[in-house]
Enzyme design. Structure first.
Site, PDB file in Angstrom:
ATOM      1  N   HIS A 136      33.423  29.652  44.417  1.00 27.14           N
ATOM      2  CA  HIS A 136      34.139  30.844  43.892  1.00 27.14           C
ATOM      3  C   HIS A 136      35.539  30.403  43.469  1.00 27.14           C
ATOM      4  CE1 HIS A 136      35.072  35.347  44.102  1.00 27.14           C
ATOM      5  NE2 HIS A 136      36.145  34.760  43.597  1.00 27.14           N
ATOM      6  N   HIS A 174      38.811  30.681  40.341  1.00 29.48           N
ATOM      7  CA  HIS A 174      39.434  31.199  39.114  1.00 29.48           C
ATOM      8  C   HIS A 174      40.265  30.074  38.492  1.00 29.48           C
ATOM      9  CE1 HIS A 174      38.621  35.458  40.198  1.00 29.48           C
ATOM     10  NE2 HIS A 174      38.728  34.990  41.428  1.00 29.48           N
ATOM     11  N   LYS A 232      28.506  38.219  38.084  1.00 33.50           N
ATOM     12  CA  LYS A 232      29.501  38.708  39.026  1.00 33.50           C
ATOM     13  C   LYS A 232      29.681  40.206  38.856  1.00 33.50           C
ATOM     14  CE  LYS A 232      32.915  38.760  41.921  1.00 33.50           C
ATOM     15  NZ  LYS A 232      34.002  37.880  42.264  1.00 33.50           N
ATOM     16  N   HIS A 237      31.822  41.303  44.421  1.00 33.91           N
ATOM     17  CA  HIS A 237      33.124  41.656  44.993  1.00 33.91           C
ATOM     18  C   HIS A 237      32.855  42.902  45.830  1.00 33.91           C
ATOM     19  CE1 HIS A 237      37.614  41.771  45.093  1.00 33.91           C
ATOM     20  NE2 HIS A 237      37.288  42.949  45.593  1.00 33.91           N
ATOM     21  N   HIS A 256      33.868  36.137  49.352  1.00 36.71           N
ATOM     22  CA  HIS A 256      35.139  36.184  50.099  1.00 36.71           C
ATOM     23  C   HIS A 256      35.149  37.271  51.167  1.00 36.71           C
ATOM     24  CE1 HIS A 256      35.786  39.185  47.009  1.00 36.71           C
ATOM     25  NE2 HIS A 256      36.160  38.314  46.081  1.00 36.71           N
ATOM     26  N   ASP A 302      38.162  31.091  46.206  1.00 38.69           N
ATOM     27  CA  ASP A 302      38.812  32.216  45.513  1.00 38.69           C
ATOM     28  C   ASP A 302      40.239  31.845  45.140  1.00 38.69           C
ATOM     29  OD1 ASP A 302      39.009  34.640  44.239  1.00 38.69           O
ATOM     30  OD2 ASP A 302      39.297  35.816  46.058  1.00 38.69           O
TER      31      ASP A 302
HETATM   32  O1  DOR Z   1      42.967  38.009  45.249  1.00 41.68           O
HETATM   33  C1  DOR Z   1      42.203  38.030  44.296  1.00 41.68           C
HETATM   34  N1  DOR Z   1      42.537  37.478  43.100  1.00 41.68           N
HETATM   35  N2  DOR Z   1      41.033  38.640  44.449  1.00 41.68           N
HETATM   36  C2  DOR Z   1      40.209  38.828  43.404  1.00 41.68           C
HETATM   37  O2  DOR Z   1      39.179  39.403  43.600  1.00 41.68           O
HETATM   38  C3  DOR Z   1      40.595  38.394  42.032  1.00 41.68           C
HETATM   39  C4  DOR Z   1      41.571  37.329  42.072  1.00 41.68           C
HETATM   40  C5  DOR Z   1      42.216  37.046  40.725  1.00 41.68           C
HETATM   41  O3  DOR Z   1      41.514  36.947  39.735  1.00 41.68           O
HETATM   42  O4  DOR Z   1      43.456  36.925  40.680  1.00 41.68           O
HETATM   43 ZN    ZN Z   2      37.818  35.862  43.068  1.00 47.24          ZN
END
Ligand code: DOR
Ligand code: ZN
Length: 346
Positions: free
Chosen positions: A14, A16, A100, A137, A175, A248
């Site tokens: 997971h 980003h 997702k 989520h 998460h 995450d």
């Molecule tokens: O803390 C988070 N940041 N939780 C999420 O679900 C998305 C993520 C983000 O994309 O910044």
């Molecule tokens: Zn995330």
């Protein structure tokens, strides 16, 4: 006392990495410790179809040129307009491993998320038919529900019906943050798993709110009680194959975090495995880190275990104050603190 050990190269289930000018500043951090990463599709606009996923994958690979590489595993962002045909096309083109589901409004760039989960049955059935996974989520977005109770409300009101209606669908409850979620996943069928972040293993809501507001601890789902953190640590270190690593890691420019209305997300990618080692050592369970970080995820996704290895050494490092992030900077989780572990690829 263990001073150095090697594990199979972990994967991050997971992650980003964003897009555009900032992406090249973060992808190498993941490549330095992970073989593969499940890439979150919550861009602006989101990655909703096969073509978008294939193009995003190419941009990630381009950003990785000259850096420690990992294999990006792409996902589709579900919206109210996603059709079963879009899932079948993504599968046929090898464009995505998973889809997702963000309940609309749950978190960063989730405005185009799903407003009525009950209407997604055909899409979930297509995922099950193709063998693609559903990544959740798991929070309700009802403004009447307290933010600390939103994961629990999702567990009580939404997840059981999805599991009941789609018994062969592989579901990752992403998460997880509560003891209740740990208990739920443990009791669920083997096709229901969960990822656990390093920040939820290391911090509770006091870190975020006691003695001053600390925006780099603000993430979603929000940090909970220490009893929840302890339950997550127990699950992560248990060798139960339902639980596996997903950072995450979610970079935001410093000015977007240190703001009157700061963004949710903690940036852990650069020290991810040293952070997990710190948590596992607290539980006296370093010998179970490989199972959580490198074996359970591939097993759940039906992918091979990495053959490369990662060295984890007891060698102190101080987490830097910031990293370049396009025209700005990103402040890592635990900036300025000293970790007892350092990692490098063997
Ligand atoms: O803390 C988070 N940041 N939780 C999420 O679900 C998305 C993520 C983000 O994309 O910044
Ligand atoms: Zn995330």
């Amino acid at each position: 006392m263990v001073n150095s050990f090697e594990i199979r190269l972990p994967d991050d289930w997971h992650l980003h990495v964003r897009d555009g000018a900032t992406m090249k500043d973060v992808v190498g951090h993941t490549g330095s410790q992970f073989g593969r990463a499940i890439i979150m599709p919550n861009l602006k606009p989101p990655v909703t179809d096969a073509q978008g996923a294939l193009q995003y994958k190419q941009r990630i690979q381009h950003a990785l040129v000259g850096q420690p590489a990992f294999e990006p595993l792409m996902t589709l962002y579900l919206t109210d307009r996603t059709t079963p045909e879009m899932i079948l096309e993504a599968h046929a083109k090898g464009a995505a491993y998973a889809a997702k589901l963000y309940p609309a409004g749950a978190t960063t760039n989730s405005d185009s998320g799903v407003t009525n989960i009950a209407a997604m049955d055909d899409v979930f059935a297509a995922l099950a038919d193709t063998g693609m996974l559903l990544l959740l989520h798991g929070e309700v977005t009802d403004s009447a529900i307290d933010i600390f109770d939103r994961e629990a409300a999702f567990l009580e009101t939404i997840l059981p019906a999805i599991i009941r209606r789609h018994p062969t669908l592989r579901i990752v409850f992403e998460h997880i943050t509560t003891e209740m979620a740990v208990d739920f996943v443990e009791a669920a069928a083997p096709n229901v798993g969960a990822t656990i972040t390093a920040h939820h293993l290391l911090a509770n809501r006091n870190h975020m709110l006691a003695g001053g507001i600390r925006p780099h601890f603000y993430c979603l789902p929000i940090l909970k009680r220490d009893s929840d953190r302890i339950a997550l640590l127990r699950a992560a270190t248990s060798r139960n194959p339902k639980f596996f690593l997903g950072t995450d890691s979610a970079p935001h420019a410093i000015e977007d975090k240190e703001s009157a209305c700061g963004c949710a997300g903690s940036y852990t990618a650069a020290q991810a495995m040293a952070l997990y080692a710190t948590a596992f050592e607290e539980a006296d369970a370093l010998s179970n880190l490989e199972a959580f970080a490198s074996l359970h995820g591939p097993e759940f996704y039906g992918l091979p275990i990495n053959t490369d290895r990662l060295v984890i050494e007891r060698k102190a490092q101080i987490i830097p104050d910031r990293y370049t992030f396009g025209p700005s900077a990103v402040r890592p989780f635990f900036a300025g603190t000293s970790l007892q572990w350092t990692t490098h690829r063997a």
